[in-house]
Design an enzyme around this catalytic site. Structure first.
Site, mmCIF file in Angstrom:
data_model
loop_
_atom_site.group_PDB
_atom_site.id
_atom_site.type_symbol
_atom_site.label_atom_id
_atom_site.label_comp_id
_atom_site.label_asym_id
_atom_site.label_seq_id
_atom_site.Cartn_x
_atom_site.Cartn_y
_atom_site.Cartn_z
ATOM 1 N N HIS A 96 53.511 32.357 13.778
ATOM 2 C CA HIS A 96 54.774 31.616 13.866
ATOM 3 C C HIS A 96 55.547 31.706 12.545
ATOM 4 O O HIS A 96 55.925 30.706 11.930
ATOM 5 C CB HIS A 96 54.520 30.157 14.245
ATOM 6 C CG HIS A 96 53.821 30.003 15.566
ATOM 7 N ND1 HIS A 96 54.398 30.368 16.763
ATOM 8 C CD2 HIS A 96 52.580 29.532 15.874
ATOM 9 C CE1 HIS A 96 53.558 30.131 17.756
ATOM 10 N NE2 HIS A 96 52.448 29.632 17.248
ATOM 11 N N ASP A 271 55.975 24.480 18.178
ATOM 12 C CA ASP A 271 55.365 25.449 17.265
ATOM 13 C C ASP A 271 56.373 26.487 16.788
ATOM 14 O O ASP A 271 56.124 27.204 15.813
ATOM 15 C CB ASP A 271 54.142 26.118 17.891
ATOM 16 C CG ASP A 271 54.436 26.793 19.222
ATOM 17 O OD1 ASP A 271 55.606 26.768 19.662
ATOM 18 O OD2 ASP A 271 53.506 27.346 19.828
#
Length: 372
Positions: A96, A271
């Site tokens: 991420h 996220d």
């Protein structure tokens, strides 16, 4: 090749980067796998299970990182973990990078690390094969969580996610008709809720409509419609994904203010930054907070709470790519598989995903050019 499996250090991260099943497949092909002591305990994989699969147990995170050519992780590297990374090594995990800090990225660039992001690897059909099972699990979990947080003692409206004769069912509004949204819709229908799915992609909505035989209300998303349907929702599930990039804010704070008191937001997109303006990351220890009388659940690693299932799903999905890197070498694997190459954020210290590089203020480089 040496593959390292360190213990995850983020608080309440119960998943593990590789299961004994994955270890056995790699060691059968002559690779060495080193697993940090007790790395799999929370997912109920014991050191003895790893040893029987052919792994070597090591007794520190430093050894798991420094001996490894390829490190198998689950979540993002912490600042402390980055200091353990061996120069030039390959780190596989859900990175991420779009929500990472500039300082962390620069440190990894200085280490000439390669970051393979499970969330952006694609297969020959253009799908996201490692992310898909996690999106599926998160979508199912979202409905279970909503059912809990709608209860009075959890701060909710006191509404059952079900269908009681003579009582209208609760309304679940799902933002996004991808894998997570699809799973949430299916679980919501099974629970007896009134499910509305919103997406800008009419083809995805048509697929949902056909699959569920019209049991789901599908709506093309616009700002006016978002405001209308969030205001009647008992639950809003944010399941918006732009692979490798930050999620856009679809639900504004003004929309949240107009939601019913005691309603629930489950932001699966957190996220990647979240798709609700009032969302902020929470933890499994303190998963919720209240804004404008609306309960928010925003745990980025929500599947860490189903660690055994999630770890097994990760091993199944990631193993073909780990085997390719270990068997053919990093460059050979990337040349042979364009979908794996698309999963690379950073190659030997060079940022190669243009959108992420620009967002971080880093100059992007062509991966193809580097491989040539």
């Amino acid at each position: 090749m040496v593959i390292g499996v360190p213990r995850e250090t983020h608080r309440l991260e119960h998943r593990v980067g590789l299961t004994p099943f994955g270890v056995a497949r790699l060691t059968e092909h002559g690779h060495t796998v080193v697993v940090e002591r007790r790395a799999g305990d929370a997912a109920h994989f014991k050191d003895l299970d790893y040893e029987r699969a052919g792994a070597q147990i090591v007794y520190s995170s430093e050894e798991a990182y420094l001996r490894a050519d390829v490190v198998c992780r689950v979540g993002q590297l912490s600042a402390d973990e980055i200091e353990l990374v061996r120069h030039g090594s390959v780190i596989c995990g859900f990175h991420h990078v779009a929500v990472a800090t500039r300082a962390e990225i620069e440190r990894l660039m200085n280490l000439e690390a390669t970051l393979v992001g499970y969330e952006v690897i694609r297969d020959r059909h253009g799908d996201l094969p490692v992310l898909i099972p996690f999106s599926e699990m998160a979508g199912q979990m979202a409905v279970h969580l909503a059912a809990h947080y709608l209860q009075n003692e959890a701060g909710g409206r006191g509404v059952l996610v079900g269908n009681v004769p003579g009582v209208p069912p609760p309304t679940l509004v799902v933002l996004g008709a991808g894998t997570a949204g699809h799973a949430a819709a299916r679980q919501g229908i099974a629970s007896g809720a009134h499910v509305i799915v919103m997406d800008a992609d009419l083809r995805k909505l048509a697929t949902l409509h056909r699959e569920f035989g019209g049991q789901v209300t599908t709506v093309v998303a616009t700002e006016d419609r978002l405001r209308k349907f969030t205001s009647i929702a008992d639950v809003v599930i944010g399941a918006v994904l732009i692979p490798g990039a930050r999620a856009p804010f679809l639900v504004t704070e003004a929309m949240v203010r107009e939601m019913k008191p005691g309603s629930v937001v489950i932001d699966i997109s957190i996220d990647q930054g979240g798709c609700v303006e009032t969302s902020r990351p929470t933890t499994l220890a303190n998963p919720t907070y209240v804004v404008h009388d609306v309960v928010h659940y925003c745990v980025p690693n929500m599947t860490a709470n189903i660690a055994r299932t999630a770890s097994r799903a990760l091993a199944n999905a990631a193993l073909p790519y780990l085997s390719a890197i270990a068997g053919r070498g990093l460059d050979g694997a990337l040349r042979d598989d364009p979908g794996l190459a698309e999963g690379v954020y950073m190659y030997r210290g060079h940022m190669v995903r243009a959108g992420v590089a620009q967002a971080l203020g880093v100059e992007p480089t062509s991966l193809r050019g580097l491989l040539e």
